[in-house]
Structure formats: structure tokens, C-alpha cells
Design a protein around this motif. Structure first.
Motif, PDB file in Angstrom:
ATOM      1  N   GLN A  25      24.044  24.884  -7.627  1.00  0.00           N
ATOM      2  CA  GLN A  25      23.511  23.579  -8.006  1.00  0.00           C
ATOM      3  C   GLN A  25      22.016  23.516  -7.691  1.00  0.00           C
ATOM      4  OE1 GLN A  25      25.885  20.809  -5.839  1.00  0.00           O
ATOM      5  NE2 GLN A  25      27.703  21.162  -7.068  1.00  0.00           N
ATOM      6  N   PRO A  26      21.219  22.934  -8.602  1.00  0.00           N
ATOM      7  CA  PRO A  26      19.780  22.836  -8.344  1.00  0.00           C
ATOM      8  C   PRO A  26      19.488  21.815  -7.247  1.00  0.00           C
ATOM      9  CG  PRO A  26      20.354  21.691 -10.372  1.00  0.00           C
ATOM     10  CD  PRO A  26      21.590  22.390  -9.907  1.00  0.00           C
ATOM     11  N   ALA A  27      18.437  22.049  -6.481  1.00  0.00           N
ATOM     12  CA  ALA A  27      18.024  21.107  -5.435  1.00  0.00           C
ATOM     13  C   ALA A  27      17.398  19.883  -6.085  1.00  0.00           C
ATOM     14  CB  ALA A  27      17.026  21.780  -4.507  1.00  0.00           C
ATOM     15  N   VAL A  28      17.702  18.713  -5.550  1.00  0.00           N
ATOM     16  CA  VAL A  28      17.161  17.464  -6.071  1.00  0.00           C
ATOM     17  C   VAL A  28      16.170  16.923  -5.053  1.00  0.00           C
ATOM     18  CG1 VAL A  28      17.689  15.108  -6.788  1.00  0.00           C
ATOM     19  CG2 VAL A  28      19.273  16.967  -7.336  1.00  0.00           C
ATOM     20  N   THR A  29      14.939  16.693  -5.479  1.00  0.00           N
ATOM     21  CA  THR A  29      13.913  16.148  -4.611  1.00  0.00           C
ATOM     22  C   THR A  29      13.529  14.766  -5.110  1.00  0.00           C
ATOM     23  OG1 THR A  29      13.065  18.359  -4.220  1.00  0.00           O
ATOM     24  CG2 THR A  29      11.606  16.525  -3.675  1.00  0.00           C
ATOM     25  N   THR A  30      13.557  13.770  -4.223  1.00  0.00           N
ATOM     26  CA  THR A  30      13.176  12.420  -4.586  1.00  0.00           C
ATOM     27  C   THR A  30      11.739  12.188  -4.141  1.00  0.00           C
ATOM     28  OG1 THR A  30      15.438  11.694  -4.263  1.00  0.00           O
ATOM     29  CG2 THR A  30      13.749   9.991  -4.331  1.00  0.00           C
ATOM     30  N   VAL A  31      10.906  11.742  -5.048  1.00  0.00           N
ATOM     31  CA  VAL A  31       9.510  11.478  -4.743  1.00  0.00           C
ATOM     32  C   VAL A  31       9.288   9.972  -4.819  1.00  0.00           C
ATOM     33  CG1 VAL A  31       7.133  11.871  -5.453  1.00  0.00           C
ATOM     34  CG2 VAL A  31       8.810  13.692  -5.699  1.00  0.00           C
ATOM     35  N   ALA A  32       8.828   9.374  -3.725  1.00  0.00           N
ATOM     36  CA  ALA A  32       8.558   7.938  -3.699  1.00  0.00           C
ATOM     37  C   ALA A  32       7.281   7.659  -4.486  1.00  0.00           C
ATOM     38  CB  ALA A  32       8.387   7.462  -2.261  1.00  0.00           C
ATOM     39  N   ALA A  33       7.246   6.500  -5.108  1.00  0.00           N
ATOM     40  CA  ALA A  33       6.063   6.108  -5.867  1.00  0.00           C
ATOM     41  C   ALA A  33       4.896   5.867  -4.919  1.00  0.00           C
ATOM     42  CB  ALA A  33       6.364   4.842  -6.663  1.00  0.00           C
ATOM     43  N   ALA A  34       3.704   6.147  -5.386  1.00  0.00           N
ATOM     44  CA  ALA A  34       2.499   5.895  -4.602  1.00  0.00           C
ATOM     45  C   ALA A  34       2.282   4.386  -4.488  1.00  0.00           C
ATOM     46  CB  ALA A  34       1.296   6.550  -5.274  1.00  0.00           C
ATOM     47  N   PRO A  35       1.585   3.946  -3.447  1.00  0.00           N
ATOM     48  CA  PRO A  35       1.315   2.516  -3.330  1.00  0.00           C
ATOM     49  C   PRO A  35       0.414   2.021  -4.462  1.00  0.00           C
ATOM     50  CG  PRO A  35       0.177   3.738  -1.604  1.00  0.00           C
ATOM     51  CD  PRO A  35       1.029   4.713  -2.348  1.00  0.00           C
ATOM     52  N   VAL A  36       0.599   0.772  -4.836  1.00  0.00           N
ATOM     53  CA  VAL A  36      -0.238   0.130  -5.844  1.00  0.00           C
ATOM     54  C   VAL A  36      -1.041  -0.959  -5.126  1.00  0.00           C
ATOM     55  CG1 VAL A  36      -0.275  -1.238  -7.958  1.00  0.00           C
ATOM     56  CG2 VAL A  36       1.418   0.596  -7.677  1.00  0.00           C
ATOM     57  N   VAL A  37      -2.364  -0.816  -5.125  1.00  0.00           N
ATOM     58  CA  VAL A  37      -3.233  -1.776  -4.451  1.00  0.00           C
ATOM     59  C   VAL A  37      -3.559  -2.903  -5.426  1.00  0.00           C
ATOM     60  CG1 VAL A  37      -5.442  -2.100  -3.261  1.00  0.00           C
ATOM     61  CG2 VAL A  37      -4.192   0.049  -3.000  1.00  0.00           C
ATOM     62  N   ALA A  38      -3.352  -4.139  -4.971  1.00  0.00           N
ATOM     63  CA  ALA A  38      -3.597  -5.309  -5.812  1.00  0.00           C
ATOM     64  C   ALA A  38      -5.097  -5.499  -6.041  1.00  0.00           C
ATOM     65  CB  ALA A  38      -3.007  -6.552  -5.167  1.00  0.00           C
ATOM     66  N   PHE A  39      -5.453  -5.842  -7.269  1.00  0.00           N
ATOM     67  CA  PHE A  39      -6.847  -6.127  -7.635  1.00  0.00           C
ATOM     68  C   PHE A  39      -7.199  -7.522  -7.113  1.00  0.00           C
ATOM     69  CE2 PHE A  39      -9.843  -7.891 -10.852  1.00  0.00           C
ATOM     70  CZ  PHE A  39     -10.899  -7.037 -10.604  1.00  0.00           C
ATOM     71  N   PRO A  40      -8.205  -7.639  -6.244  1.00  0.00           N
ATOM     72  CA  PRO A  40      -8.531  -8.945  -5.665  1.00  0.00           C
ATOM     73  C   PRO A  40      -9.451  -9.798  -6.543  1.00  0.00           C
ATOM     74  CG  PRO A  40      -9.955  -7.308  -4.715  1.00  0.00           C
ATOM     75  CD  PRO A  40      -9.017  -6.574  -5.657  1.00  0.00           C
ATOM     76  N   GLY A  41      -9.868  -9.244  -7.656  1.00  0.00           N
ATOM     77  CA  GLY A  41     -10.860  -9.927  -8.495  1.00  0.00           C
ATOM     78  C   GLY A  41     -12.255  -9.542  -8.036  1.00  0.00           C
ATOM     79  N   ASN A  42     -13.220  -9.690  -8.924  1.00  0.00           N
ATOM     80  CA  ASN A  42     -14.603  -9.397  -8.544  1.00  0.00           C
ATOM     81  C   ASN A  42     -15.083 -10.490  -7.595  1.00  0.00           C
ATOM     82  OD1 ASN A  42     -14.761  -7.044 -10.098  1.00  0.00           O
ATOM     83  ND2 ASN A  42     -15.170  -8.231 -11.941  1.00  0.00           N
ATOM     84  N   GLN A  43     -15.881 -10.106  -6.612  1.00  0.00           N
ATOM     85  CA  GLN A  43     -16.310 -11.008  -5.545  1.00  0.00           C
ATOM     86  C   GLN A  43     -17.777 -11.379  -5.708  1.00  0.00           C
ATOM     87  OE1 GLN A  43     -13.913 -11.947  -3.035  1.00  0.00           O
ATOM     88  NE2 GLN A  43     -12.660 -10.958  -4.610  1.00  0.00           N
ATOM     89  N   VAL A  44     -18.107 -12.634  -5.403  1.00  0.00           N
ATOM     90  CA  VAL A  44     -19.493 -13.113  -5.406  1.00  0.00           C
ATOM     91  C   VAL A  44     -19.687 -13.966  -4.161  1.00  0.00           C
ATOM     92  CG1 VAL A  44     -21.251 -14.460  -6.601  1.00  0.00           C
ATOM     93  CG2 VAL A  44     -19.586 -13.151  -7.931  1.00  0.00           C
ATOM     94  N   ASN A  45     -20.695 -13.608  -3.369  1.00  0.00           N
ATOM     95  CA  ASN A  45     -21.020 -14.353  -2.157  1.00  0.00           C
ATOM     96  C   ASN A  45     -22.534 -14.431  -2.007  1.00  0.00           C
ATOM     97  OD1 ASN A  45     -18.316 -12.743  -1.280  1.00  0.00           O
ATOM     98  ND2 ASN A  45     -18.388 -14.774  -0.339  1.00  0.00           N
TER      99      ASN A  45
END
Length: 124
Positions: A25-45
Motif C-alpha cells: 500500500q502506498p504511504a499517505v501524507t497529509t499536508v496542512a494548508a498554509a496560514p492565510v493572513v487577512a488583508f487589513p486594508g491600506n493604512q493612512v495615518n
């Protein structure tokens, strides 16, 4: 003699026990998804504003380790929490990239602009 040779070959080729089945039987490897960083919007200060911007991510394996490239002068990111904070110095527009690295070593990032406007009278 030929029958003996064929019979011996069949015995040697037959799987023996459960280890032979597992090896087939072939070996099964589970790969977790990479994190997704939320877009905070462009900033103006304005220059000399006090800033607190909480970055967030989902997916991957927590906890995350945070980093940021090209933050405006005076700002830092907390590597454990993802909080960008500080007192803005200088002026101009920066292209900021924030990256979250998960416990498995996978990374995700987002890019946004941060414009710091020079106030004509910062202490009036």
C-alpha cells in the motif's frame, strides 16, 4: 523438473503475513494548508500618530510567528501576537508585507500600503 521450478517460483512470489500487504500500500501524507493572513486594508495615518493594528490569520497549525517588512519608522510587530504598534515617525508611503509562519513551518503573507502624512503642525 519444469513443474518443480514453476512451483518454487510461485511459493517465493506469494506474500507472507500482513507485512507484505502493508508494504504493497502506498504511504499517505497529509499536508496542512498554509496560514492565510487577512488583508487589513491600506493604512493612512499622520506623523506622530500612535498606532495599534492587530493582524490575524487562519489555517495552518497554530501558534503563528509574525514578522513584517518595510514597516514605517517607529512601528514594530509583536512576533507572538501579530500586533503592530508604536509611534509613527517620518512620512511617506511604504509597501508593507506581514508574514505568519505556523508551527509546521508553512508561511502566508499579505501586502498593503501604509501612508504617513507629514502634519504641518504636529504639536499645535
Amino acid at each position: 523438473m519444469a513443474v518443480l521450478a514453476v512451483g518454487l517460483a510461485a511459493v517465493l512470489a506469494a506474500p507472507v503475513g500482513s507485512s507484505a500487504v502493508a508494504a504493497a500500500q502506498p504511504a499517505v501524507t497529509t499536508v496542512a494548508a498554509a496560514p492565510v493572513v487577512a488583508f487589513p486594508g491600506n493604512q493612512v495615518n499622520y506623523q506622530y500618530d500612535s498606532v495599534r493594528l492587530q493582524m490575524s490569520a487562519n489555517g495552518g497549525a497554530t501558534p503563528y510567528s509574525w514578522s513584517a517588512a518595510s514597516l514605517p519608522t517607529g512601528l514594530t510587530i509583536n512576533a507572538s501576537t501579530g500586533l503592530i504598534s508604536g509611534l509613527l515617525r517620518g512620512s511617506g508611503t511604504r509597501t508593507v508585507t506581514v508574514t505568519a509562519k505556523d508551527a509546521a513551518g508553512a508561511t502566508g503573507s499579505t501586502t498593503f500600503t501604509w501612508r504617513v502624512i507629514r502634519d504641518a503642525c504636529p504639536r499645535c
